[in-house]
Scaffold this active site. Structure first.
Site, PDB file in Angstrom:
ATOM      1  N   HIS A 103       4.051 -53.356   0.848  1.00  0.00           N
ATOM      2  CA  HIS A 103       4.280 -51.933   0.602  1.00  0.00           C
ATOM      3  C   HIS A 103       2.958 -51.161   0.683  1.00  0.00           C
ATOM      4  CE1 HIS A 103       8.500 -52.304  -0.873  1.00  0.00           C
ATOM      5  NE2 HIS A 103       8.101 -53.572  -0.873  1.00  0.00           N
ATOM      6  N   ASP A 127       7.758 -44.969  -3.456  1.00  0.00           N
ATOM      7  CA  ASP A 127       8.475 -46.157  -3.028  1.00  0.00           C
ATOM      8  C   ASP A 127       9.822 -46.225  -3.737  1.00  0.00           C
ATOM      9  OD1 ASP A 127       8.852 -48.672  -1.778  1.00  0.00           O
ATOM     10  OD2 ASP A 127       6.751 -49.205  -2.089  1.00  0.00           O
TER      11      ASP A 127
END
Length: 192
Positions: A23, A121
């Site tokens: 990520h 996220d």
């Protein structure tokens, strides 16, 4: 004329990825791209993770600021662990609990900054509501492609998943409107 001026206005964008290198890196690439367009970026994560990331290119260093938020201790999470790469999968829920405890310091940072946009996220389910309350535009940035997101379902489905038996993931989701045999095998659900 004012509309054209707003169109070319440079923004201050805060970026908040999940604590996993799969990520961090896409969020860092996105941050570098936005900085190349002249926008200021506040890349927010824990100190250890920020230290591990590649250095920002010299021509972008004035536009990208690394903002460290110390990860709160959580019972069950080993000391000094700040990413999924340092944990067996069974301990990731403890990292998630610590990440959720970043809400107060992140909210304080956002309150005391001039952030226009927040890119987040999938994990901080609480963050869009914080951004809305503070008058900050927010957007979810997914590192997953559309087919994965379609299989996972709506945010409501994902939040309910913790209450469902793992076997529910071994059948084609009910929201898939066409014939398909794509589903997880039980061992994939258990070990991933």
């Amino acid at each position: 004329m004012d509309e054209m001026k707003k169109e070319h206005q440079k923004l201050h964008i805060a970026v908040f990825p999940w604590l996993a290198f799969g990520h961090f890196l896409p969020f860092l690439r996105l941050s570098n791209h936005l900085a190349q367009l002249g926008h200021r970026i506040s890349f927010i994560s824990t100190p250890k993770n920020l230290h591990r990331l590649s250095q920002i290119a010299p021509n972008l260093s004035s536009l990208v600021t690394m903002v460290p938020l110390p990860l709160p201790p959580v019972h069950g999470l080993p000391d000094s662990v700040e990413s999924t790469s340092e944990l067996p999968f069974r301990l990731v829920p403890y990292l998630k609990r610590a990440y959720d405890q970043l809400q107060p310091p992140l909210t304080e940072f956002l309150q005391n900054s001039d952030v226009n946009w927040l890119i987040h996220d999938f994990v901080p389910h609480w963050l869009p509501q914080v951004a809305t309350r503070l008058g900050i535009n927010s957007v979810f940035f997914s590192i997953f492609n559309a087919s994965v997101l379609a299989f996972l379902g709506s945010p409501e489905e994902i939040l309910l998943r913790d209450q469902q038996p793992l076997e529910d993931l071994t059948v084609v989701p009910e929201w898939i409107p066409f014939p398909s045999n794509v589903a997880f095998r039980l061992y994939e659900v258990i070990y991933h």
